[in-house]
Motif scaffolding. Sequence first.
Motif, PDB file in Angstrom:
ATOM      1  N   TRP A 159       0.821  -1.215   0.000  1.00 27.39           N
ATOM      2  CA  TRP A 159       0.000   0.000   0.000  1.00 27.39           C
ATOM      3  C   TRP A 159       0.855   1.266   0.000  1.00 27.39           C
ATOM      4  CZ3 TRP A 159      -0.243   3.549   4.164  1.00 27.39           C
ATOM      5  CH2 TRP A 159      -1.096   4.635   3.916  1.00 27.39           C
ATOM      6  N   ASP A 160       1.823   1.382   0.898  1.00 28.14           N
ATOM      7  CA  ASP A 160       2.538   2.660   1.013  1.00 28.14           C
ATOM      8  C   ASP A 160       3.458   2.913  -0.175  1.00 28.14           C
ATOM      9  OD1 ASP A 160       4.757   1.037   1.630  1.00 28.14           O
ATOM     10  OD2 ASP A 160       5.456   2.384   3.205  1.00 28.14           O
ATOM     11  N   PHE A 161       3.808   1.850  -0.893  1.00 24.31           N
ATOM     12  CA  PHE A 161       4.560   2.004  -2.133  1.00 24.31           C
ATOM     13  C   PHE A 161       3.828   2.946  -3.089  1.00 24.31           C
ATOM     14  CE2 PHE A 161       5.020   0.579  -6.551  1.00 24.31           C
ATOM     15  CZ  PHE A 161       6.391   0.677  -6.739  1.00 24.31           C
ATOM     16  N   MET A 162       2.492   2.848  -3.107  1.00 23.11           N
ATOM     17  CA  MET A 162       1.704   3.691  -4.004  1.00 23.11           C
ATOM     18  C   MET A 162       1.774   5.159  -3.622  1.00 23.11           C
ATOM     19  SD  MET A 162       0.602   1.735  -6.369  1.00 23.11           S
ATOM     20  CE  MET A 162      -0.451   2.955  -7.157  1.00 23.11           C
ATOM     21  N   SER A 163       1.981   5.446  -2.345  1.00 21.10           N
ATOM     22  CA  SER A 163       2.098   6.841  -1.918  1.00 21.10           C
ATOM     23  C   SER A 163       3.414   7.454  -2.391  1.00 21.10           C
ATOM     24  CB  SER A 163       1.974   6.952  -0.395  1.00 21.10           C
ATOM     25  OG  SER A 163       0.660   6.646   0.014  1.00 21.10           O
ATOM     26  N   LEU A 164       4.490   6.657  -2.361  1.00 18.13           N
ATOM     27  CA  LEU A 164       5.749   7.129  -2.937  1.00 18.13           C
ATOM     28  C   LEU A 164       5.571   7.412  -4.422  1.00 18.13           C
ATOM     29  CD1 LEU A 164       8.301   4.623  -1.334  1.00 18.13           C
ATOM     30  CD2 LEU A 164       8.149   7.072  -0.845  1.00 18.13           C
ATOM     31  N   LEU A 165       4.916   6.504  -5.102  1.00 13.79           N
ATOM     32  CA  LEU A 165       4.701   6.629  -6.537  1.00 13.79           C
ATOM     33  C   LEU A 165       3.876   7.874  -6.869  1.00 13.79           C
ATOM     34  CD1 LEU A 165       4.896   5.405  -9.393  1.00 13.79           C
ATOM     35  CD2 LEU A 165       2.870   4.033  -8.837  1.00 13.79           C
ATOM     36  N   LYS A 166       2.777   8.071  -6.149  1.00 11.35           N
ATOM     37  CA  LYS A 166       1.896   9.197  -6.456  1.00 11.35           C
ATOM     38  C   LYS A 166       2.511  10.534  -6.043  1.00 11.35           C
ATOM     39  CE  LYS A 166      -1.621   8.784  -8.092  1.00 11.35           C
ATOM     40  NZ  LYS A 166      -2.009   8.723  -9.520  1.00 11.35           N
ATOM     41  N   GLN A 167       3.359  10.524  -5.003  1.00 12.85           N
ATOM     42  CA  GLN A 167       4.070  11.749  -4.642  1.00 12.85           C
ATOM     43  C   GLN A 167       5.007  12.157  -5.773  1.00 12.85           C
ATOM     44  OE1 GLN A 167       3.649  13.825  -2.323  1.00 12.85           O
ATOM     45  NE2 GLN A 167       5.498  15.092  -2.350  1.00 12.85           N
ATOM     46  N   LEU A 168       5.694  11.183  -6.341  1.00 13.34           N
ATOM     47  CA  LEU A 168       6.568  11.475  -7.478  1.00 13.34           C
ATOM     48  C   LEU A 168       5.763  12.019  -8.648  1.00 13.34           C
ATOM     49  CD1 LEU A 168       9.117   8.516  -7.614  1.00 13.34           C
ATOM     50  CD2 LEU A 168       9.653  10.957  -7.345  1.00 13.34           C
ATOM     51  N   GLN A 169       4.637  11.388  -8.926  1.00  8.59           N
ATOM     52  CA  GLN A 169       3.831  11.852 -10.044  1.00  8.59           C
ATOM     53  C   GLN A 169       3.338  13.278  -9.823  1.00  8.59           C
ATOM     54  OE1 GLN A 169      -0.087  10.119 -10.704  1.00  8.59           O
ATOM     55  NE2 GLN A 169       0.289  10.036 -12.903  1.00  8.59           N
ATOM     56  N   ARG A 191       7.349  11.775 -18.085  1.00 10.14           N
ATOM     57  CA  ARG A 191       6.994  10.659 -18.960  1.00 10.14           C
ATOM     58  C   ARG A 191       7.307   9.321 -18.285  1.00 10.14           C
ATOM     59  NH1 ARG A 191       6.139   9.404 -24.313  1.00 10.14           N
ATOM     60  NH2 ARG A 191       6.969   7.387 -25.009  1.00 10.14           N
ATOM     61  N   LEU A 192       8.472   9.265 -17.645  1.00  7.30           N
ATOM     62  CA  LEU A 192       8.879   8.026 -16.981  1.00  7.30           C
ATOM     63  C   LEU A 192       7.922   7.660 -15.854  1.00  7.30           C
ATOM     64  CD1 LEU A 192      12.759   8.580 -16.790  1.00  7.30           C
ATOM     65  CD2 LEU A 192      11.526   7.042 -18.323  1.00  7.30           C
ATOM     66  N   ILE A 193       7.622   8.633 -14.996  1.00  2.19           N
ATOM     67  CA  ILE A 193       6.785   8.320 -13.831  1.00  2.19           C
ATOM     68  C   ILE A 193       5.356   7.997 -14.250  1.00  2.19           C
ATOM     69  CG2 ILE A 193       5.988  10.656 -13.228  1.00  2.19           C
ATOM     70  CD1 ILE A 193       7.183   7.873 -10.812  1.00  2.19           C
ATOM     71  N   ASN A 194       4.862   8.667 -15.290  1.00  4.80           N
ATOM     72  CA  ASN A 194       3.505   8.372 -15.753  1.00  4.80           C
ATOM     73  C   ASN A 194       3.405   6.959 -16.337  1.00  4.80           C
ATOM     74  OD1 ASN A 194       2.178  10.754 -14.997  1.00  4.80           O
ATOM     75  ND2 ASN A 194       2.816  11.823 -16.847  1.00  4.80           N
ATOM     76  N   GLU A 195       4.456   6.497 -16.969  1.00  4.30           N
ATOM     77  CA  GLU A 195       4.472   5.119 -17.470  1.00  4.30           C
ATOM     78  C   GLU A 195       4.427   4.129 -16.309  1.00  4.30           C
ATOM     79  OE1 GLU A 195       7.289   3.937 -20.434  1.00  4.30           O
ATOM     80  OE2 GLU A 195       7.258   5.885 -21.419  1.00  4.30           O
ATOM     81  N   ILE A 196       5.181   4.435 -15.247  1.00  9.50           N
ATOM     82  CA  ILE A 196       5.194   3.538 -14.088  1.00  9.50           C
ATOM     83  C   ILE A 196       3.836   3.551 -13.385  1.00  9.50           C
ATOM     84  CG2 ILE A 196       6.253   3.089 -11.841  1.00  9.50           C
ATOM     85  CD1 ILE A 196       8.866   4.237 -12.968  1.00  9.50           C
ATOM     86  N   VAL A 197       3.245   4.757 -13.234  1.00 12.51           N
ATOM     87  CA  VAL A 197       1.932   4.862 -12.594  1.00 12.51           C
ATOM     88  C   VAL A 197       0.894   4.063 -13.375  1.00 12.51           C
ATOM     89  CG1 VAL A 197       0.010   6.425 -12.081  1.00 12.51           C
ATOM     90  CG2 VAL A 197       2.348   7.069 -11.460  1.00 12.51           C
ATOM     91  N   TRP A 198       0.931   4.170 -14.677  1.00 13.30           N
ATOM     92  CA  TRP A 198      -0.027   3.446 -15.515  1.00 13.30           C
ATOM     93  C   TRP A 198       0.034   1.949 -15.226  1.00 13.30           C
ATOM     94  CZ3 TRP A 198       0.646  -0.214 -19.477  1.00 13.30           C
ATOM     95  CH2 TRP A 198      -0.501  -0.490 -20.230  1.00 13.30           C
ATOM     96  N   GLY A 199       1.247   1.420 -15.110  1.00  9.66           N
ATOM     97  CA  GLY A 199       1.413  -0.006 -14.859  1.00  9.66           C
ATOM     98  C   GLY A 199       1.046  -0.420 -13.451  1.00  9.66           C
ATOM     99  N   PRO A 239      -9.094  -4.862 -14.989  1.00  6.04           N
ATOM    100  CA  PRO A 239      -8.203  -3.760 -14.613  1.00  6.04           C
ATOM    101  C   PRO A 239      -8.248  -3.480 -13.113  1.00  6.04           C
ATOM    102  CG  PRO A 239      -9.562  -3.165 -16.503  1.00  6.04           C
ATOM    103  CD  PRO A 239     -10.142  -4.428 -15.934  1.00  6.04           C
ATOM    104  N   MET A 240      -7.094  -3.347 -12.507  1.00  2.20           N
ATOM    105  CA  MET A 240      -7.007  -2.957 -11.100  1.00  2.20           C
ATOM    106  C   MET A 240      -5.556  -2.625 -10.757  1.00  2.20           C
ATOM    107  SD  MET A 240      -7.486  -6.595  -9.033  1.00  2.20           S
ATOM    108  CE  MET A 240      -9.167  -6.777  -9.590  1.00  2.20           C
ATOM    109  N   SER A 241      -5.369  -1.927  -9.658  1.00  2.85           N
ATOM    110  CA  SER A 241      -4.020  -1.600  -9.192  1.00  2.85           C
ATOM    111  C   SER A 241      -3.352  -2.838  -8.619  1.00  2.85           C
ATOM    112  CB  SER A 241      -4.075  -0.515  -8.118  1.00  2.85           C
ATOM    113  OG  SER A 241      -4.680  -1.024  -6.937  1.00  2.85           O
ATOM    114  N   HIS A 242      -2.045  -2.789  -8.471  1.00  8.08           N
ATOM    115  CA  HIS A 242      -1.338  -3.917  -7.871  1.00  8.08           C
ATOM    116  C   HIS A 242      -1.743  -4.096  -6.410  1.00  8.08           C
ATOM    117  CE1 HIS A 242       2.146  -4.257 -10.997  1.00  8.08           C
ATOM    118  NE2 HIS A 242       0.947  -4.422 -11.518  1.00  8.08           N
ATOM    119  N   PHE A 243      -2.065  -3.009  -5.732  1.00 10.24           N
ATOM    120  CA  PHE A 243      -2.543  -3.118  -4.355  1.00 10.24           C
ATOM    121  C   PHE A 243      -3.862  -3.894  -4.306  1.00 10.24           C
ATOM    122  CE2 PHE A 243      -5.337  -1.292  -1.020  1.00 10.24           C
ATOM    123  CZ  PHE A 243      -4.674  -1.788   0.099  1.00 10.24           C
ATOM    124  N   GLU A 244      -4.766  -3.577  -5.219  1.00  6.80           N
ATOM    125  CA  GLU A 244      -6.050  -4.281  -5.254  1.00  6.80           C
ATOM    126  C   GLU A 244      -5.859  -5.747  -5.640  1.00  6.80           C
ATOM    127  OE1 GLU A 244      -9.131  -0.747  -6.544  1.00  6.80           O
ATOM    128  OE2 GLU A 244      -7.465  -1.262  -7.897  1.00  6.80           O
TER     129      GLU A 244
END
Length: 265
Positions: free
Chosen positions: A47-57, A77-85, A96-101
Motif C-alpha cells: 500500500w505505502d509504495f503507491m504513496s511514494l509513486l503518487k508523490q513522485l507523479q 513521462r517516466l513516472i507516468n508510465e510507471i503509474v499506468w502499470g 483492470p485494477m491496481s497492484h494493491f487491489e
Amino acid sequence: MYLMMIERIEKELYSLREVLQNHPVYSSIHTATDIRLFMEHHVFAVWDFMSLLKQLQSQLSCNEVPWVPSGHPAASRLINEIVWGEESDINRKGVPMSHFEMYLEAMHSMGADPVEINRLLQQLKEGHHIDAILVNSSLPSHITNFLKFTFEVVHTKKPHIVAAVFTFGREDLIPDMFIEIIKNLKQTNNLELADLIYYFERHIEVDADEHGPLALEMIQQLCGKNDEKWAEALLYSKRALNLRIQFWDGILQTIENQKTLTTAV
C-alpha cells in the motif's frame, strides 16, 4: 558521470541487499498460515509504495487545473508510465485494477485477514492524517516504523529523495525479494495461491524488465550533476533498506511466534 554515481550507490547498498536477498523470512514460509501472516503484514508495504509513486507523479507532472508545464518533461513521462502499470494493470482474469487491489484479491483467495489495512484506509477516508493514525496505531512497531519512514520521505517533497527510496529501497529491490518468496510458495502446491503467485510474477516481470530501468533513468535526471542530491539519494536509500530489513525481521518473528504457539497447544 551519471552511470558512475548509480554504480557507486549500488555498491554502497550491496551488503544490505545481500541481507535482504538471504533473509530467513523466505525459508520460514511453509504453510497456508505462514503465508496468511506474511500477507497481513506485507500488505502495508504494498500500500505505502503507491504513496511514494503518487508523490513522485504529483511533483514531476502537473496534476492541477489550470495545467502548467511541470518543468520535468522527461521524468514526467517516466513516472507516468510507471503509474499506468502500477495503478491500472490487469489481474490474471483480465480485470483492470491496481497492484494493491490485486494483493487484496490474493489475500481474499488465501483467507488472509485484511482488517488492519482496511481500518487504516477507513481512517484516511474519514479525514484523519496519516501521521496521527500511525502515532495512535496498535500495529506492530515494524509496520509503523516502516510506514513512518515512507511518509517522512513523502513529506520532504524532494523528488530526488522520493525517487531514490522508490528506486533503490523499493522498486529496484522488488524482483530479488519476490523471486525468493515465489521459490518457497510454489513448493506448497496450494491451488489457492494462484492470485498471489500471479501478483508476484507480474511484479517480477514488470519491475525487472520495465519499471526498474525507468526508475534508474529517472534518478539520473533528478540528481543530475548535483553532488548534494546524490549524497541524499544514497543516505535515504540506506535508511530504506535498513527499515526493510527490520520489517522482514518483524514478519519473521510473527511467523515464528505463531509456530511456537501452535506447538505449545
